[in-house]
Scaffold this motif. Sequence first.
Motif, PDB file in Angstrom:
ATOM      1  N   PHE A 123       0.798  -1.215   0.000  1.00  9.27           N
ATOM      2  CA  PHE A 123       0.000   0.000   0.000  1.00  9.27           C
ATOM      3  C   PHE A 123       0.838   1.276   0.000  1.00  9.27           C
ATOM      4  CE2 PHE A 123      -2.814  -3.217   1.780  1.00  9.27           C
ATOM      5  CZ  PHE A 123      -3.972  -3.002   1.044  1.00  9.27           C
ATOM      6  N   GLY A 124       2.075   1.178   0.448  1.00 12.09           N
ATOM      7  CA  GLY A 124       2.906   2.378   0.506  1.00 12.09           C
ATOM      8  C   GLY A 124       3.837   2.563  -0.675  1.00 12.09           C
ATOM      9  N   HIS A 125       4.134   1.486  -1.405  1.00 13.06           N
ATOM     10  CA  HIS A 125       5.089   1.576  -2.511  1.00 13.06           C
ATOM     11  C   HIS A 125       4.462   1.157  -3.852  1.00 13.06           C
ATOM     12  CE1 HIS A 125       8.611   2.290   0.107  1.00 13.06           C
ATOM     13  NE2 HIS A 125       7.958   1.532   0.969  1.00 13.06           N
ATOM     14  N   VAL A 126       3.785   0.018  -3.867  1.00  9.32           N
ATOM     15  CA  VAL A 126       3.263  -0.495  -5.131  1.00  9.32           C
ATOM     16  C   VAL A 126       2.006   0.257  -5.562  1.00  9.32           C
ATOM     17  CG1 VAL A 126       2.358  -2.530  -6.323  1.00  9.32           C
ATOM     18  CG2 VAL A 126       4.258  -2.772  -4.711  1.00  9.32           C
ATOM     19  N   LEU A 127       1.052   0.395  -4.653  1.00 11.29           N
ATOM     20  CA  LEU A 127      -0.233   1.010  -5.006  1.00 11.29           C
ATOM     21  C   LEU A 127      -0.098   2.445  -5.533  1.00 11.29           C
ATOM     22  CD1 LEU A 127      -3.276   0.669  -5.161  1.00 11.29           C
ATOM     23  CD2 LEU A 127      -3.432   1.426  -2.782  1.00 11.29           C
ATOM     24  N   PRO A 128       0.729   3.304  -4.912  1.00  6.63           N
ATOM     25  CA  PRO A 128       0.851   4.675  -5.457  1.00  6.63           C
ATOM     26  C   PRO A 128       1.317   4.728  -6.902  1.00  6.63           C
ATOM     27  CG  PRO A 128       1.732   4.589  -3.237  1.00  6.63           C
ATOM     28  CD  PRO A 128       1.449   3.176  -3.633  1.00  6.63           C
ATOM     29  N   ASN A 129       2.115   3.759  -7.331  1.00  6.21           N
ATOM     30  CA  ASN A 129       2.587   3.750  -8.711  1.00  6.21           C
ATOM     31  C   ASN A 129       1.523   3.257  -9.689  1.00  6.21           C
ATOM     32  OD1 ASN A 129       5.716   4.355  -8.829  1.00  6.21           O
ATOM     33  ND2 ASN A 129       5.388   3.110  -6.999  1.00  6.21           N
ATOM     34  N   CYS A 130       0.428   2.709  -9.163  1.00  8.25           N
ATOM     35  CA  CYS A 130      -0.699   2.297 -10.014  1.00  8.25           C
ATOM     36  C   CYS A 130      -1.805   3.345 -10.034  1.00  8.25           C
ATOM     37  CB  CYS A 130      -1.270   0.974  -9.507  1.00  8.25           C
ATOM     38  SG  CYS A 130      -0.068  -0.374  -9.412  1.00  8.25           S
ATOM     39  N   THR A 131      -1.640   4.409  -9.249  1.00 10.16           N
ATOM     40  CA  THR A 131      -2.695   5.408  -9.103  1.00 10.16           C
ATOM     41  C   THR A 131      -3.093   6.082 -10.407  1.00 10.16           C
ATOM     42  OG1 THR A 131      -2.021   5.821  -6.812  1.00 10.16           O
ATOM     43  CG2 THR A 131      -3.371   7.503  -7.873  1.00 10.16           C
ATOM     44  N   PRO A 132      -2.135   6.500 -11.276  1.00  8.25           N
ATOM     45  CA  PRO A 132      -2.556   7.195 -12.506  1.00  8.25           C
ATOM     46  C   PRO A 132      -3.565   6.424 -13.345  1.00  8.25           C
ATOM     47  CG  PRO A 132      -0.202   7.450 -12.181  1.00  8.25           C
ATOM     48  CD  PRO A 132      -0.671   6.472 -11.150  1.00  8.25           C
ATOM     49  N   GLU A 133      -3.340   5.143 -13.536  1.00 10.10           N
ATOM     50  CA  GLU A 133      -4.283   4.376 -14.345  1.00 10.10           C
ATOM     51  C   GLU A 133      -5.611   4.204 -13.631  1.00 10.10           C
ATOM     52  OE1 GLU A 133      -4.557   0.202 -16.864  1.00 10.10           O
ATOM     53  OE2 GLU A 133      -2.643   1.048 -16.242  1.00 10.10           O
ATOM     54  N   LEU A 134      -5.584   4.081 -12.301  1.00 10.74           N
ATOM     55  CA  LEU A 134      -6.834   3.970 -11.557  1.00 10.74           C
ATOM     56  C   LEU A 134      -7.655   5.246 -11.674  1.00 10.74           C
ATOM     57  CD1 LEU A 134      -5.721   2.141  -8.286  1.00 10.74           C
ATOM     58  CD2 LEU A 134      -7.015   1.204 -10.203  1.00 10.74           C
ATOM     59  N   ILE A 135      -6.998   6.394 -11.702  1.00  9.42           N
ATOM     60  CA  ILE A 135      -7.705   7.667 -11.851  1.00  9.42           C
ATOM     61  C   ILE A 135      -8.418   7.716 -13.192  1.00  9.42           C
ATOM     62  CG2 ILE A 135      -7.396  10.158 -12.093  1.00  9.42           C
ATOM     63  CD1 ILE A 135      -5.116   9.970 -10.086  1.00  9.42           C
ATOM     64  N   VAL A 136      -7.721   7.296 -14.231  1.00  7.66           N
ATOM     65  CA  VAL A 136      -8.311   7.315 -15.567  1.00  7.66           C
ATOM     66  C   VAL A 136      -9.503   6.365 -15.638  1.00  7.66           C
ATOM     67  CG1 VAL A 136      -7.905   6.843 -17.997  1.00  7.66           C
ATOM     68  CG2 VAL A 136      -6.138   7.969 -16.640  1.00  7.66           C
ATOM     69  N   ILE A 137      -9.325   5.137 -15.150  1.00  8.95           N
ATOM     70  CA  ILE A 137     -10.392   4.146 -15.220  1.00  8.95           C
ATOM     71  C   ILE A 137     -11.608   4.594 -14.420  1.00  8.95           C
ATOM     72  CG2 ILE A 137     -11.045   1.783 -14.643  1.00  8.95           C
ATOM     73  CD1 ILE A 137      -8.163   0.961 -15.149  1.00  8.95           C
ATOM     74  N   SER A 138     -11.375   5.101 -13.208  1.00  6.66           N
ATOM     75  CA  SER A 138     -12.494   5.499 -12.362  1.00  6.66           C
ATOM     76  C   SER A 138     -13.258   6.673 -12.948  1.00  6.66           C
ATOM     77  CB  SER A 138     -11.996   5.843 -10.955  1.00  6.66           C
ATOM     78  OG  SER A 138     -11.040   6.902 -10.996  1.00  6.66           O
ATOM     79  N   THR A 139     -12.549   7.591 -13.621  1.00  3.61           N
ATOM     80  CA  THR A 139     -13.229   8.731 -14.242  1.00  3.61           C
ATOM     81  C   THR A 139     -14.200   8.257 -15.323  1.00  3.61           C
ATOM     82  OG1 THR A 139     -11.297  10.130 -13.854  1.00  3.61           O
ATOM     83  CG2 THR A 139     -12.903  10.916 -15.449  1.00  3.61           C
ATOM     84  N   VAL A 140     -13.732   7.346 -16.162  1.00  2.00           N
ATOM     85  CA  VAL A 140     -14.591   6.819 -17.224  1.00  2.00           C
ATOM     86  C   VAL A 140     -15.716   5.975 -16.635  1.00  2.00           C
ATOM     87  CG1 VAL A 140     -14.649   5.365 -19.276  1.00  2.00           C
ATOM     88  CG2 VAL A 140     -12.697   6.872 -18.876  1.00  2.00           C
ATOM     89  N   LYS A 141     -15.426   5.240 -15.571  1.00  2.00           N
ATOM     90  CA  LYS A 141     -16.432   4.372 -14.965  1.00  2.00           C
ATOM     91  C   LYS A 141     -17.531   5.155 -14.264  1.00  2.00           C
ATOM     92  CE  LYS A 141     -15.154   0.368 -16.286  1.00  2.00           C
ATOM     93  NZ  LYS A 141     -16.036  -0.366 -17.223  1.00  2.00           N
ATOM     94  N   VAL A 142     -17.237   6.381 -13.816  1.00  2.00           N
ATOM     95  CA  VAL A 142     -18.292   7.228 -13.249  1.00  2.00           C
ATOM     96  C   VAL A 142     -19.362   7.487 -14.301  1.00  2.00           C
ATOM     97  CG1 VAL A 142     -18.830   9.547 -12.417  1.00  2.00           C
ATOM     98  CG2 VAL A 142     -16.889   8.319 -11.466  1.00  2.00           C
ATOM     99  N   ALA A 143     -18.910   7.825 -15.515  1.00  2.00           N
ATOM    100  CA  ALA A 143     -19.863   8.039 -16.613  1.00  2.00           C
ATOM    101  C   ALA A 143     -20.638   6.758 -16.908  1.00  2.00           C
ATOM    102  CB  ALA A 143     -19.127   8.514 -17.866  1.00  2.00           C
ATOM    103  N   GLY A 144     -19.955   5.634 -16.893  1.00  2.00           N
ATOM    104  CA  GLY A 144     -20.634   4.360 -17.134  1.00  2.00           C
ATOM    105  C   GLY A 144     -21.653   4.032 -16.052  1.00  2.00           C
ATOM    106  N   ALA A 145     -21.310   4.334 -14.786  1.00  2.10           N
ATOM    107  CA  ALA A 145     -22.241   4.076 -13.689  1.00  2.10           C
ATOM    108  C   ALA A 145     -23.472   4.964 -13.789  1.00  2.10           C
ATOM    109  CB  ALA A 145     -21.535   4.297 -12.348  1.00  2.10           C
ATOM    110  N   ILE A 146     -23.281   6.228 -14.167  1.00  2.42           N
ATOM    111  CA  ILE A 146     -24.410   7.146 -14.328  1.00  2.42           C
ATOM    112  C   ILE A 146     -25.322   6.662 -15.452  1.00  2.42           C
ATOM    113  CG2 ILE A 146     -25.049   9.491 -15.010  1.00  2.42           C
ATOM    114  CD1 ILE A 146     -22.529  10.473 -13.585  1.00  2.42           C
TER     115      ILE A 146
END
Length: 295
Positions: free
Chosen positions: A202-225
């Motif tokens: 959670f302190g080393h690996v997860l932060p380096n995956c954050t950019p892609e999670l931001i992109v996916i979650s942004t698009v998924k908000v539209a999909g959820a709506i």
Amino acid sequence: MAAKHESLFWQAVQEYFESRTATIGLILLVIIVGVALLAPVISPQNPYDLMAIDIMDGKLPPGSKSMDSSITYTLGTDSQGRDMFSSILYGLRISLGVGVVSTIIALVIGSVIGLWAAYKGGKIDSFIMRTVDLQLSFPAILVALILLAILGKGIDKIVLALVMVQWAYYARAIRSNVLVERHKEYVEAARCLALPQRRIMFGHVLPNCTPELIVISTVKVAGAIALEATLSFLGLGMPITQPSLGLLIANGFKYLQSGYYWISFYPGVALLVLIVCINLVGDRLRDVLNPRLKR
């Protein structure tokens, strides 16, 4: 190090605003979120207050005045005499709330499960990924329909259904990223320092995956709506006392052939603009945060 991260942040912000289309989408999205949050303040009428509506004002065309001339219905009224402009603002609040809350919960659950599966590997990883594959093999709307048929209507029920539909996407995405990150030098160095496994994950690996999670979650908000609007249109989403944009469209759909187009048309336009703006922002974030995917 902090100065370097700050410099990268402002560089990403500057790159984002180089796209005029994405900038317009972001501005419109901020305006939509703002008016949705301020709906109780700027709405000329509370569409949920039975004392504030008059059935005699039902199905009035855009620009009409109420029977007592106290309100001008800019976008007309529905069959119950509710101001469509006010109903759309309140509907935006519900649609945005359901989309954002369900996406955040699904993001947290899916990220934790995917991170754990990739880091553990072996039978645990295989079992979780087969479960993800099984869920993703079914259409999202079919899974949501089955869940809502069991759970019933309600804002909490539809949030739960959307979480159950979305978490698998995040689990797969985070797993694929962790499988790449776990063999890099900084992870090996953390292991050599005998850091706790939870801290490494959670302190080393997860932060380096954050950019892609931001992109996916942004698009998924539209999909959820969009999915919530579809379910509400079919009568399995929000209850009539808490109309989202999808339910507002459904309420006016039966009046289209009678000429009362505004009851469905304006909520449909609001839903379309909202989803398009979110997708524009998500596409630009993808280009900025992951230049390899830039078109």
